[in-house]
Write a protein that holds these residues in place. Sequence first.
Motif, PDB file in Angstrom:
ATOM      1  N   MET A  50       0.824  -1.206   0.000  1.00 14.65           N
ATOM      2  CA  MET A  50       0.000   0.000   0.000  1.00 14.65           C
ATOM      3  C   MET A  50       0.857   1.255   0.000  1.00 14.65           C
ATOM      4  N   ALA A  51       1.940   1.235   0.774  1.00 11.77           N
ATOM      5  CA  ALA A  51       2.784   2.425   0.898  1.00 11.77           C
ATOM      6  C   ALA A  51       3.418   2.791  -0.430  1.00 11.77           C
ATOM      7  N   THR A  52       3.848   1.780  -1.181  1.00  7.46           N
ATOM      8  CA  THR A  52       4.480   2.060  -2.466  1.00  7.46           C
ATOM      9  C   THR A  52       3.516   2.742  -3.421  1.00  7.46           C
ATOM     10  N   GLN A  53       2.261   2.304  -3.407  1.00 11.05           N
ATOM     11  CA  GLN A  53       1.262   2.920  -4.283  1.00 11.05           C
ATOM     12  C   GLN A  53       0.918   4.331  -3.830  1.00 11.05           C
ATOM     13  N   CYS A  54       1.027   4.588  -2.524  1.00 13.18           N
ATOM     14  CA  CYS A  54       0.692   5.912  -2.001  1.00 13.18           C
ATOM     15  C   CYS A  54       1.922   6.816  -2.077  1.00 13.18           C
ATOM     16  N   SER A  55       2.297   7.175  -3.283  1.00  7.84           N
ATOM     17  CA  SER A  55       3.500   7.972  -3.501  1.00  7.84           C
ATOM     18  C   SER A  55       3.206   9.453  -3.278  1.00  7.84           C
ATOM     19  N   THR A  56       4.268  10.256  -3.329  1.00  9.79           N
ATOM     20  CA  THR A  56       4.085  11.698  -3.214  1.00  9.79           C
ATOM     21  C   THR A  56       3.195  12.222  -4.321  1.00  9.79           C
ATOM     22  N   GLN A 109       6.566   4.566   7.359  1.00  8.42           N
ATOM     23  CA  GLN A 109       6.238   5.732   6.545  1.00  8.42           C
ATOM     24  C   GLN A 109       4.746   5.832   6.264  1.00  8.42           C
ATOM     25  N   LEU A 110       4.103   4.683   6.033  1.00 11.92           N
ATOM     26  CA  LEU A 110       2.663   4.695   5.785  1.00 11.92           C
ATOM     27  C   LEU A 110       1.904   5.162   7.024  1.00 11.92           C
ATOM     28  N   LEU A 111       2.320   4.689   8.201  1.00 15.12           N
ATOM     29  CA  LEU A 111       1.644   5.094   9.426  1.00 15.12           C
ATOM     30  C   LEU A 111       1.785   6.598   9.662  1.00 15.12           C
ATOM     31  N   ILE A 112       2.978   7.136   9.437  1.00 17.22           N
ATOM     32  CA  ILE A 112       3.190   8.574   9.594  1.00 17.22           C
ATOM     33  C   ILE A 112       2.324   9.343   8.602  1.00 17.22           C
ATOM     34  N   LEU A 113       2.280   8.854   7.377  1.00 14.61           N
ATOM     35  CA  LEU A 113       1.508   9.533   6.336  1.00 14.61           C
ATOM     36  C   LEU A 113       0.018   9.550   6.673  1.00 14.61           C
ATOM     37  N   VAL A 114      -0.502   8.409   7.115  1.00 14.92           N
ATOM     38  CA  VAL A 114      -1.925   8.336   7.458  1.00 14.92           C
ATOM     39  C   VAL A 114      -2.242   9.279   8.616  1.00 14.92           C
ATOM     40  N   VAL A 115      -1.384   9.297   9.631  1.00 14.41           N
ATOM     41  CA  VAL A 115      -1.606  10.177  10.777  1.00 14.41           C
ATOM     42  C   VAL A 115      -1.619  11.638  10.335  1.00 14.41           C
ATOM     43  N   MET A 116      -0.672  12.014   9.478  1.00 13.65           N
ATOM     44  CA  MET A 116      -0.593  13.409   9.050  1.00 13.65           C
ATOM     45  C   MET A 116      -1.770  13.785   8.147  1.00 13.65           C
ATOM     46  N   ALA A 141       7.576   9.716  -0.691  1.00 11.22           N
ATOM     47  CA  ALA A 141       8.556   9.608  -1.775  1.00 11.22           C
ATOM     48  C   ALA A 141       9.472   8.400  -1.573  1.00 11.22           C
ATOM     49  N   MET A 142       9.970   8.252  -0.347  1.00 10.68           N
ATOM     50  CA  MET A 142      10.908   7.161  -0.062  1.00 10.68           C
ATOM     51  C   MET A 142      10.268   5.791  -0.248  1.00 10.68           C
ATOM     52  N   SER A 143       8.982   5.666   0.109  1.00 11.95           N
ATOM     53  CA  SER A 143       8.323   4.365   0.003  1.00 11.95           C
ATOM     54  C   SER A 143       8.198   3.913  -1.442  1.00 11.95           C
ATOM     55  N   SER A 144       8.244   4.864  -2.378  1.00 11.60           N
ATOM     56  CA  SER A 144       8.251   4.500  -3.791  1.00 11.60           C
ATOM     57  C   SER A 144       9.667   4.264  -4.298  1.00 11.60           C
ATOM     58  N   LEU A 145      10.591   5.136  -3.887  1.00  6.00           N
ATOM     59  CA  LEU A 145      11.956   5.056  -4.405  1.00  6.00           C
ATOM     60  C   LEU A 145      12.700   3.829  -3.890  1.00  6.00           C
ATOM     61  N   ASP A 146      12.554   3.522  -2.599  1.00 10.06           N
ATOM     62  CA  ASP A 146      13.359   2.430  -2.040  1.00 10.06           C
ATOM     63  C   ASP A 146      13.022   1.100  -2.695  1.00 10.06           C
ATOM     64  N   SER A 147      11.727   0.847  -2.916  1.00  4.61           N
ATOM     65  CA  SER A 147      11.338  -0.434  -3.509  1.00  4.61           C
ATOM     66  C   SER A 147      11.792  -0.542  -4.949  1.00  4.61           C
ATOM     67  N   VAL A 148      11.721   0.559  -5.690  1.00  7.65           N
ATOM     68  CA  VAL A 148      12.136   0.514  -7.093  1.00  7.65           C
ATOM     69  C   VAL A 148      13.638   0.271  -7.205  1.00  7.65           C
ATOM     70  N   ILE A 149      14.424   0.976  -6.401  1.00  7.58           N
ATOM     71  CA  ILE A 149      15.873   0.803  -6.459  1.00  7.58           C
ATOM     72  C   ILE A 149      16.255  -0.622  -6.091  1.00  7.58           C
ATOM     73  N   ASN A 150      15.622  -1.174  -5.059  1.00  4.31           N
ATOM     74  CA  ASN A 150      15.916  -2.538  -4.656  1.00  4.31           C
ATOM     75  C   ASN A 150      15.514  -3.537  -5.739  1.00  4.31           C
ATOM     76  N   SER A 151      14.380  -3.300  -6.384  1.00  2.72           N
ATOM     77  CA  SER A 151      13.931  -4.223  -7.434  1.00  2.72           C
ATOM     78  C   SER A 151      14.788  -4.106  -8.693  1.00  2.72           C
ATOM     79  N   LEU A 152      15.272  -2.902  -9.009  1.00  5.34           N
ATOM     80  CA  LEU A 152      16.215  -2.761 -10.117  1.00  5.34           C
ATOM     81  C   LEU A 152      17.477  -3.571  -9.844  1.00  5.34           C
TER      82      LEU A 152
END
Length: 540
Positions: free
Chosen positions: A54-60, A187-194, A349-360
């Motif tokens: 869910m976090a990856t889909q919820c990008s900036t 990151q998802l928990l922080i985002l939802v709270v904010m 932003a990080m929740s999208s970038l970290d997964s992509v870099i790791n998958s690359l």
Amino acid sequence: MTHNITWLDWLVIALYCLGLLGMAAALARGQHNREDYYVGGRNLGPWPVGLSIMATQCSTNSILGAPAFVAFAAGGGMVWLQYELAVPLAMIALMLFAMPLFRHRQLVSVYGYLEQRYDLPTRLTLSGLFLFVRAFATAVTVYSIALVIELITGLGFVASVLLLGAFTVVYDVLGGIRGVIYSDVLQLLILVVMLALVLAFLLDAGGGITTLWQSFAPERKNALDFAHHGLGDGQTFAFWPMLFGGLFLYVSYYGCDQSQVQRQLSTRNIDATNNALLINGLLRFPLVLLYCMVGAGIAVYSAQHPDFVAALPVNNDRPEYNLAVPLYMINALPTGLVGLSLVALFAAAMSSLDSVINSLSATTMEDFVLRFSSRTLSPQQELLYSRCITIIWGSITIGMAFFVADIAPTVLEAINKIGSLANGPILAVFVLGMTTHRVRGAHVVAGLFSGIIANAGCWLFLPEVSWLWWNVSGFAVAVLTALLIATLSPRKPSTSTPITTAFAEAKQLLQKQSDINWYWRSALLVVWFTVLLGGLAMLG
């Protein structure tokens, strides 16, 4: 728009960054080989994996773009929620068919399945396409998010890129997929709270939920558009393209894209994988509803405070509506919470970038380095290579961000279209492999490029057709082309592993390896889809 960020705000940001680095360093001690690094030793639970998905889909871009679409876009509003109706249905296809097959083969790269079913060139073609598209899209994402950071904090563009990109790469290199998943959860928990906090402030300013909803423009309340079809009427976000186009898009993204499948391969068993998908299917809609309601609140606030829109930066003689949410955050929230709001934007932003870099990195290591290595690597060498490749891809995407300035405005508007060019054809390659015996690698590669070319033709010559339909049309063209070539080609002995159809094999695997009746749990998602459809019908 620059906010005078206080020392307390910077302290909140610094503590968050240090906490992530500490967690990644701790996780690094438990890594002993590439499987630990890329799939977490295959023993992760369903909740962290499901929330990470869910976090990856919820990008900036989502938390900025969706509220802007709801509040300001021509033809926008709550119709964005139609897009989410396809998610529960897509999860059913993955739980019952795709993931049992992939998990049974102990894959690290999802494209390894294509070599088992077809041949090595097919695997490398799809893997190479993923590397090219994802690296470019990631560079554009870094560029766009860095602009937001620069505008909000007053940091220069270079500093903004390095703050976001370099930090993400460091904890990605250390933590591997576990670091990616656990940081995504945080990151998802922080985002939802904010977002919930921002919505609470907007509700307070708007006089409460009832008053705010009554003040929201009536034409933007309608969440279902059955009046249009998107096939030449110029209505991109009608119900049918968002449902069917979204279904093909989500099955392709969650089931054929390494950045998503890699997480699903990290769980302890098929039940954990499917439960992670079930979590995503049930909770994704409430998350999207949250930031769409923030968009409704921003629309009402803007109508009540005309100077708010005037304070937005101007781009091409138009206010940059995507910055409405961060502008409200830095003006309405008290000191300290402003820092946490910036953390929320960084987190998205990080929740999208970290997964992509790791998958690359994983795709490069599995499909190219190990596949063509002339010598056997020890587990320690595999781990070292994996981390080095992660550094290389992180450096490439960060470096590319400095060179997309001239084309980024165009690409940012079209980034979803670029994905939809290939989603359907890529899905066709996997579906044909699972359901047919006759089709060979050369056939599906021809179908893949035929589907992409057909969609590019729609983009150039049929602009009135919704780009969401490309996910369907590209799939259909790719399937028909591959089947036609296979029919006209002489039969040859198969060099791939013998297979049954996906339906039969997946059913057998679920019976043998699962303790849960996933057909009944899939029915729960059908019920959830029906509830959501009824709820959206009453929303207006």
